[in-house]
Structures are given as structure tokens and as C-alpha cells.
Design a protein around this motif. Structure first.
Motif, PDB file in Angstrom:
ATOM      1  N   SER A   4     -26.432  24.483  34.115  1.00  0.00           N
ATOM      2  CA  SER A   4     -25.185  25.126  34.546  1.00  0.00           C
ATOM      3  C   SER A   4     -24.127  25.066  33.457  1.00  0.00           C
ATOM      4  O   SER A   4     -23.401  26.035  33.226  1.00  0.00           O
ATOM      5  N   GLU A   5     -24.031  23.931  32.785  1.00  0.00           N
ATOM      6  CA  GLU A   5     -23.049  23.787  31.714  1.00  0.00           C
ATOM      7  C   GLU A   5     -23.368  24.733  30.550  1.00  0.00           C
ATOM      8  O   GLU A   5     -22.457  25.336  29.973  1.00  0.00           O
ATOM      9  N   ILE A   7     -25.091  27.580  30.719  1.00  0.00           N
ATOM     10  CA  ILE A   7     -24.821  28.947  31.176  1.00  0.00           C
ATOM     11  C   ILE A   7     -23.323  29.221  31.166  1.00  0.00           C
ATOM     12  O   ILE A   7     -22.862  30.237  30.632  1.00  0.00           O
ATOM     13  N   ASN A   8     -22.553  28.310  31.735  1.00  0.00           N
ATOM     14  CA  ASN A   8     -21.100  28.495  31.784  1.00  0.00           C
ATOM     15  C   ASN A   8     -20.474  28.543  30.402  1.00  0.00           C
ATOM     16  O   ASN A   8     -19.544  29.307  30.161  1.00  0.00           O
ATOM     17  N   ARG A   9     -20.993  27.746  29.496  1.00  0.00           N
ATOM     18  CA  ARG A   9     -20.453  27.742  28.126  1.00  0.00           C
ATOM     19  C   ARG A   9     -20.723  29.085  27.449  1.00  0.00           C
ATOM     20  O   ARG A   9     -19.849  29.642  26.797  1.00  0.00           O
ATOM     21  N   LEU A  11     -21.240  31.951  28.947  1.00  0.00           N
ATOM     22  CA  LEU A  11     -20.442  32.971  29.621  1.00  0.00           C
ATOM     23  C   LEU A  11     -18.964  32.879  29.247  1.00  0.00           C
ATOM     24  O   LEU A  11     -18.298  33.897  29.067  1.00  0.00           O
ATOM     25  N   SER A  12     -18.454  31.667  29.120  1.00  0.00           N
ATOM     26  CA  SER A  12     -17.021  31.502  28.857  1.00  0.00           C
ATOM     27  C   SER A  12     -16.608  31.991  27.476  1.00  0.00           C
ATOM     28  O   SER A  12     -15.477  32.432  27.288  1.00  0.00           O
TER      29      SER A  12
END
Length: 94
Positions: A4-5, A7-9, A11-12
Motif C-alpha cells: 500500500s505504501e 502504491i500510494n508513493r 500515485l502521490s
């Protein structure tokens, strides 16, 4: 770092190459993740929305091979054409 981290990184930062790379990881079982075509398609679609041609080609392959979606030559052709519109040579020959 968890999935999740990562993926979020990706995406961000809105980096299409990073999103594409993480999306491709979900196409196969590996040390990062188990195969997850839904997540891969989601991430590749996001990278494609930023104009990443290889992402568009990979989406074409997902539909061509029916990986987690109904097999569709028409959808595959649509995505290969989108990739080709960015002069992606691999998309041109599919």
C-alpha cells in the motif's frame, strides 16, 4: 515498505513510469505481490491517463489474453491503438 505504501508513493508523485512499474509487478507472482490483475489494470490505466504508452500496450495485452477481464479483441485493439498514437512501436505491431 508495504504494498500500500509503495502504491500510494507512486500515485502521490504522479510519475507515470513509477505507476507503470508498480502496475506491471501485479501481472505476475513475485516477491512484491501475488498476481492481481484488477490492481494491475487500475494502476496501468492511471499511468496511461498520463500518456504512458507502454501502459496502454499492457492494457491491450490484458484484454487480448483475458487476464482478469473478459477476453476482448476489440478492447485489445482499442488499447493497442491508444499506445500506437504515442508512437509506441510495440503497440503498432499488435
Amino acid at each position: 515498505m508495504t504494498q500500500s505504501e509503495i502504491i500510494n508513493r507512486a500515485l502521490s508523485c504522479e510519475d507515470s513510469e513509477a505507476i507503470y512499474t508498480v502496475g506491471k509487478l501485479f501481472l505476475e507472482d513475485n516477491m512484491f505481490s501475488a498476481r492481481n490483475y484488477t490492481m494491475s489494470l487500475r494502476l496501468l490505466s492511471i499511468a496511461g491517463s498520463f500518456g504512458h504508452p507502454s501502459s496502454l500496450k499492457e492494457i491491450g495485452y490484458i484484454y487480448f489474453e483475458g487476464k482478469g477481464v473478459p477476453k476482448s479483441i476489440h478492447q485489445a485493439f482499442h488499447w493497442f491503438n491508444k499506445g500506437a498514437s504515442y508512437n509506441d512501436t510495440a503497440s503498432l505491431y499488435n
